[in-house]
Scaffold this active site. Structure first.
Site, PDB file in Angstrom:
ATOM      1  N   GLU A   1      -3.338  -7.069  -1.462  1.00 45.35           N
ATOM      2  CA  GLU A   1      -4.205  -6.274  -0.594  1.00 45.35           C
ATOM      3  C   GLU A   1      -5.214  -7.157   0.142  1.00 45.35           C
ATOM      4  OE1 GLU A   1      -3.811  -3.339   0.360  1.00 45.35           O
ATOM      5  OE2 GLU A   1      -2.236  -2.754  -1.027  1.00 45.35           O
TER       6      GLU A   1
ATOM      7  N   TYR B   1     -11.191   0.984   0.802  1.00 41.07           N
ATOM      8  CA  TYR B   1      -9.724   0.930   0.924  1.00 41.07           C
ATOM      9  C   TYR B   1      -9.106   0.172  -0.259  1.00 41.07           C
ATOM     10  CZ  TYR B   1      -5.161  -0.725   1.946  1.00 41.07           C
ATOM     11  OH  TYR B   1      -3.831  -1.018   1.792  1.00 41.07           O
TER      12      TYR B   1
ATOM     13  N   ASP C   1      -6.353   3.167   5.932  1.00 42.22           N
ATOM     14  CA  ASP C   1      -6.351   1.941   6.735  1.00 42.22           C
ATOM     15  C   ASP C   1      -5.952   2.319   8.160  1.00 42.22           C
ATOM     16  OD1 ASP C   1      -3.665   2.447   6.589  1.00 42.22           O
ATOM     17  OD2 ASP C   1      -3.092   0.443   5.920  1.00 42.22           O
TER      18      ASP C   1
END
Ligand code: SF4
Length: 375
Positions: A47, A130, A148
């Site tokens: 991520e 996020y 996102d």
């Protein structure tokens, strides 16, 4: 009724997306390396890398990073230079150091186990809303939403909602995402939305004919889904000419720790200087080497290098090939053999310039300035 007030009323419509999204995702998802693990550390690494960076670019870096730092403890123990060298070329280096700082915080606060709780995740360095949602849902199966750019676009079109990316306009989208993931398979649902945005509901020319939720899409039914979200007015990137010095001595190349006047962003980089409109690159490099490092260099030629984008600027690189005799070791410079470059944190702009210099015909024409090489 305002657009932002419409979304919360669409709860039933949001829940109806779950089944078709899950079916589609399980059939069409890409076989990406971070989807083959539930290790929260590995998912966190992916991520961090995927922020602002394309999947295809991330894949080799992800493998390399996990080979070098296979678990959270090994990353927590790493110094800046080791972390940045392994991240080298991926850009946005602050992400790498935040990830390492986050690993240290997990070790101190949670005994090395990446937490599943959203608040605990949000308290870690470099972890925003996020990333917390992604780790909690993908690694731990928690019903936590993500939002996102892909998810924002998909929701914006599905609900004909004019999302602007501001926190006020995002609030209903976060609510929609939270509503969607409530129930089984929250990680798969989050990934389904992101995958749909990446593969089908693309920024331009969305492939509505193969979209699993086309029947429920208000943007498509309105005839022009690309109206959503509205395009943001962004100024065109500034264009800079940048001279990059590939200064060699006995097969080694000079790197410097970039100061504020070097437009690159690695930990060690080729010396570089921004040029005025008609400024001669060779002369600028020779002068810069003298003033920054007290090195007189002999310029052998220049070659037009590739373009390179940084934040809001587009750099046009002019590679200046030169030679010089090293000065006694100084804090801000080092000489590196080509074989060592993979272990040094240099920016992708520097790597592009080195590749251009390597492929340029030797002795290619260009201005020659600066006198005899001299320590
Ligand atoms: Fe996007 Fe078209 Fe699917 Fe709507 S129908 S979500 S616009 S791909």
């Amino acid at each position: 009724m305002s657009a932002s007030a419409r979304l919360p009323a669409a709860r039933t419509a949001i829940r109806a997306l779950r089944a078709p999204l899950l079916r589609w995702y399980r059939r069409h998802r890409r076989n990406l390396p971070w989807r083959r693990t539930t290790d929260a550390y590995a998912i966190w690494v992916s991520e961090a890398m995927l922020q602002q960076t394309q999947v295809a670019t991330v894949i080799p870096y992800y493998a390399r990073f996990l080979a070098r730092f296979p678990d959270l403890r090994s990353l927590a123990a790493a110094d800046d230079e080791a972390v940045l060298a392994t991240w080298s070329g991926l850009g946005y280096y602050r992400r790498a150091l935040s990830l390492r700082d986050g690993a240290r915080a997990v070790l101190e606060r949670h005994g090395g186990a990446v937490p599943a709780d959203r608040e605990a995740l949000l308290a870690l360095p470099g972890v925003g809303r996020y990333t917390a949602g992604a780790i909690a849902s993908l690694a731990h199966g928690r019903e936590e939403p993500v939002l996102d750019g892909n998810v924002r676009r998909v929701f914006s079109r599905l609900f004909a909602y004019r999302a602007t990316g501001s926190s006020a306009s995002d609030a209903p989208l976060w609510n929609a995402a939270a509503c969607l993931v409530r129930g089984t398979a929250p990680g798969d649902l989050n990934q389904a939305l992101m995958e749909l945005g990446a593969l089908v509901c693309t920024p331009r020319a969305p492939r509505c004919s193969v979209c699993p939720v086309a029947k429920r899409c208000a943007g498509r039914l309105g005839g022009n889904p690309e109206r959503f979200p509205p395009a943001r007015a962004t100024p065109p990137p500034r264009a800079w000419r940048v001279a990059v010095a590939v200064v060699e001595h006995e097969g080694r190349v000079l790197l410097e720790r970039p100061g504020p006047d070097n437009p690159f962003r690695g930990m060690w980089d080729l010396p570089a200087v921004r040029l005025a409109a008609d400024e001669d690159a060779a002369s600028a490099v020779a002068a810069t080497m003298r003033s920054r490092h007290g090195i007189r260099c002999r310029v052998h030629g220049t070659v037009d290098g590739p373009s390179h984008a940084i934040l809001s600027a587009r750099l046009r690189l002019v590679v200046v090939r030169a030679s010089a005799t090293p000065r006694p070791r100084r804090e801000r410079t080092r000489w590196v053999a080509p074989a060592e470059l993979d272990t040094v944190a240099v920016s992708s702009a520097s790597r592009k310039a080195l590749a251009s210099a390597a492929h340029a015909p030797s002795g290619r024409a260009g201005a020659s300035s600066g006198g005899r090489a001299k320590a």
